[in-house]
Write a protein that holds these residues in place. Structure first.
Motif, mmCIF file in Angstrom:
data_model
loop_
_atom_site.group_PDB
_atom_site.id
_atom_site.type_symbol
_atom_site.label_atom_id
_atom_site.label_comp_id
_atom_site.label_asym_id
_atom_site.label_seq_id
_atom_site.Cartn_x
_atom_site.Cartn_y
_atom_site.Cartn_z
ATOM 1 N N LEU A 21 0.824 -1.202 0.000
ATOM 2 C CA LEU A 21 0.000 0.000 0.000
ATOM 3 C C LEU A 21 0.861 1.257 0.000
ATOM 4 O O LEU A 21 0.670 2.163 -0.816
ATOM 5 C CB LEU A 21 -0.942 0.012 1.207
ATOM 6 C CG LEU A 21 -1.706 1.314 1.455
ATOM 7 C CD1 LEU A 21 -2.601 1.666 0.279
ATOM 8 C CD2 LEU A 21 -2.495 1.214 2.750
ATOM 9 N N VAL A 22 1.808 1.331 0.920
ATOM 10 C CA VAL A 22 2.658 2.529 1.052
ATOM 11 C C VAL A 22 3.465 2.753 -0.226
ATOM 12 O O VAL A 22 3.535 3.885 -0.730
ATOM 13 C CB VAL A 22 3.560 2.416 2.301
ATOM 14 C CG1 VAL A 22 4.658 3.466 2.292
ATOM 15 C CG2 VAL A 22 2.720 2.519 3.573
ATOM 16 N N ASN A 23 4.080 1.707 -0.765
ATOM 17 C CA ASN A 23 4.878 1.872 -1.988
ATOM 18 C C ASN A 23 4.023 2.344 -3.154
ATOM 19 O O ASN A 23 4.412 3.256 -3.894
ATOM 20 C CB ASN A 23 5.589 0.564 -2.343
ATOM 21 C CG ASN A 23 6.743 0.260 -1.424
ATOM 22 O OD1 ASN A 23 7.241 1.124 -0.700
ATOM 23 N ND2 ASN A 23 7.178 -0.991 -1.418
ATOM 24 N N THR A 24 2.855 1.728 -3.330
ATOM 25 C CA THR A 24 1.967 2.113 -4.427
ATOM 26 C C THR A 24 1.477 3.543 -4.244
ATOM 27 O O THR A 24 1.477 4.341 -5.190
ATOM 28 C CB THR A 24 0.774 1.137 -4.520
ATOM 29 O OG1 THR A 24 1.265 -0.196 -4.654
ATOM 30 C CG2 THR A 24 -0.124 1.479 -5.703
ATOM 31 N N HIS A 50 12.046 7.718 4.463
ATOM 32 C CA HIS A 50 10.622 8.009 4.634
ATOM 33 C C HIS A 50 9.754 6.755 4.500
ATOM 34 O O HIS A 50 8.847 6.542 5.320
ATOM 35 C CB HIS A 50 10.169 9.068 3.622
ATOM 36 C CG HIS A 50 8.761 9.522 3.818
ATOM 37 N ND1 HIS A 50 8.353 10.231 4.922
ATOM 38 C CD2 HIS A 50 7.650 9.357 3.054
ATOM 39 C CE1 HIS A 50 7.062 10.497 4.835
ATOM 40 N NE2 HIS A 50 6.613 9.973 3.702
ATOM 41 N N LEU A 51 10.000 5.954 3.488
ATOM 42 C CA LEU A 51 9.134 4.781 3.269
ATOM 43 C C LEU A 51 9.147 3.813 4.448
ATOM 44 O O LEU A 51 8.064 3.414 4.908
ATOM 45 C CB LEU A 51 9.494 4.088 1.951
ATOM 46 C CG LEU A 51 9.161 4.894 0.689
ATOM 47 C CD1 LEU A 51 9.677 4.180 -0.553
ATOM 48 C CD2 LEU A 51 7.672 5.173 0.577
ATOM 49 N N PRO A 52 10.307 3.447 5.000
ATOM 50 C CA PRO A 52 10.267 2.570 6.184
ATOM 51 C C PRO A 52 9.530 3.195 7.372
ATOM 52 O O PRO A 52 8.853 2.493 8.125
ATOM 53 C CB PRO A 52 11.745 2.330 6.509
ATOM 54 C CG PRO A 52 12.438 2.491 5.195
ATOM 55 C CD PRO A 52 11.675 3.589 4.487
ATOM 56 N N LYS A 53 9.631 4.527 7.525
ATOM 57 C CA LYS A 53 8.865 5.193 8.587
ATOM 58 C C LYS A 53 7.369 5.040 8.348
ATOM 59 O O LYS A 53 6.596 4.846 9.282
ATOM 60 C CB LYS A 53 9.205 6.690 8.652
ATOM 61 C CG LYS A 53 10.492 7.012 9.340
ATOM 62 C CD LYS A 53 10.669 8.526 9.390
ATOM 63 C CE LYS A 53 12.058 8.879 9.862
ATOM 64 N NZ LYS A 53 12.288 10.331 9.815
ATOM 65 N N PHE A 57 4.608 3.419 10.587
ATOM 66 C CA PHE A 57 3.481 4.241 11.000
ATOM 67 C C PHE A 57 2.155 3.524 10.754
ATOM 68 O O PHE A 57 1.345 3.352 11.662
ATOM 69 C CB PHE A 57 3.503 5.586 10.260
ATOM 70 C CG PHE A 57 2.306 6.434 10.560
ATOM 71 C CD1 PHE A 57 2.246 7.153 11.735
ATOM 72 C CD2 PHE A 57 1.246 6.509 9.665
ATOM 73 C CE1 PHE A 57 1.129 7.944 12.024
ATOM 74 C CE2 PHE A 57 0.138 7.287 9.952
ATOM 75 C CZ PHE A 57 0.081 8.009 11.128
ATOM 76 N N TRP A 58 1.933 3.096 9.512
ATOM 77 C CA TRP A 58 0.652 2.475 9.182
ATOM 78 C C TRP A 58 0.490 1.108 9.841
ATOM 79 O O TRP A 58 -0.625 0.726 10.210
ATOM 80 C CB TRP A 58 0.454 2.410 7.675
ATOM 81 C CG TRP A 58 0.151 3.763 7.111
ATOM 82 C CD1 TRP A 58 0.963 4.535 6.336
ATOM 83 C CD2 TRP A 58 -1.035 4.531 7.329
ATOM 84 N NE1 TRP A 58 0.350 5.731 6.051
ATOM 85 C CE2 TRP A 58 -0.884 5.752 6.646
ATOM 86 C CE3 TRP A 58 -2.218 4.307 8.036
ATOM 87 C CZ2 TRP A 58 -1.862 6.738 6.644
ATOM 88 C CZ3 TRP A 58 -3.203 5.292 8.034
ATOM 89 C CH2 TRP A 58 -3.020 6.484 7.349
ATOM 90 N N LEU A 96 -6.408 10.406 -2.967
ATOM 91 C CA LEU A 96 -5.371 9.560 -3.550
ATOM 92 C C LEU A 96 -5.104 8.340 -2.662
ATOM 93 O O LEU A 96 -4.965 7.216 -3.163
ATOM 94 C CB LEU A 96 -4.096 10.383 -3.745
ATOM 95 C CG LEU A 96 -3.030 9.843 -4.671
ATOM 96 C CD1 LEU A 96 -3.548 9.693 -6.087
ATOM 97 C CD2 LEU A 96 -1.824 10.790 -4.671
ATOM 98 N N PHE A 97 -5.054 8.547 -1.350
ATOM 99 C CA PHE A 97 -4.814 7.441 -0.423
ATOM 100 C C PHE A 97 -5.961 6.428 -0.480
ATOM 101 O O PHE A 97 -5.736 5.221 -0.642
ATOM 102 C CB PHE A 97 -4.639 7.972 1.006
ATOM 103 C CG PHE A 97 -4.248 6.900 1.988
ATOM 104 C CD1 PHE A 97 -2.915 6.573 2.186
ATOM 105 C CD2 PHE A 97 -5.209 6.214 2.716
ATOM 106 C CE1 PHE A 97 -2.554 5.577 3.080
ATOM 107 C CE2 PHE A 97 -4.858 5.219 3.613
ATOM 108 C CZ PHE A 97 -3.522 4.900 3.791
#
Length: 161
Positions: A21-24, A50-53, A57-58, A96-97
């Motif tokens: 989800l985060v990457n997409t 940022h992406l690992p954070k 987070f999610w 967008l999310f």
């Protein structure tokens, strides 16, 4: 499967789905005409960190297991002086999310993460722009909520010492 019988999308179950989800989502953000420049030029996001954070987070939001530490409010507040952080930006981010969630997942957790995202968008927008959270505007209450609030307000309040 036929066109009438599409493949059923999975629900979010854990870290692998959060990563997807985060990457997409952030691939879409970076390509987005409204938000891409805020992340890449204004905030100068370091995507490796940022992406690992965001995974943490999610995962923490959804499953209480991501180990996220940080202050999202402060991270967004520092951008107010650098670019427009108005309601339209947060609404666009949320659209967008939620669209990304809907494209990839379906189910209870998918619905929950969209609700959490809406709550966060409202809270962060309100706090960094120092405006009331629109969810608490009495004009936005349903008739049932108005009735419940009126009953609450009409009850005797305990005396304070």
């Amino acid at each position: 499967m036929t066109a009438e019988d599409p493949v059923k999308k999975p629900d979010l179950q854990g870290r692998p789905e959060i990563v997807k989800l985060v990457n997409t989502f952030y691939d879409r953000v970076r390509a987005d005409a409204v938000l891409g420049h805020i992340f890449d030029q204004v905030a100068q996001t370091n995507w490796e960190t940022h992406l690992p954070k965001m995974y943490a987070f999610w995962e923490t939001v959804m499953f209480r297991s991501g180990g996220f530490t940080g202050n999202p409010l402060a991270a967004h507040a520092k951008l107010v002086a650098l670019t427009d952080m108005g309601r339209d930006k947060f609404d666009h981010w949320l659209k967008l999310f939620c669209g990304t969630v809907d494209d990839l997942f379906v189910g209870e957790h998918a619905d929950h993460i969209k609700n959490c995202a809406a709550d966060m968008a409202n809270v962060i927008f309100s706090r960094i722009n120092q405006v009331p959270d629109p969810r608490f505007d009495p004009a936005n209450l349903t008739p049932e909520q108005r009735e419940r609030y009126a009953r609450y307000k009409s009850q005797p309040q305990p005396a304070t010492p």
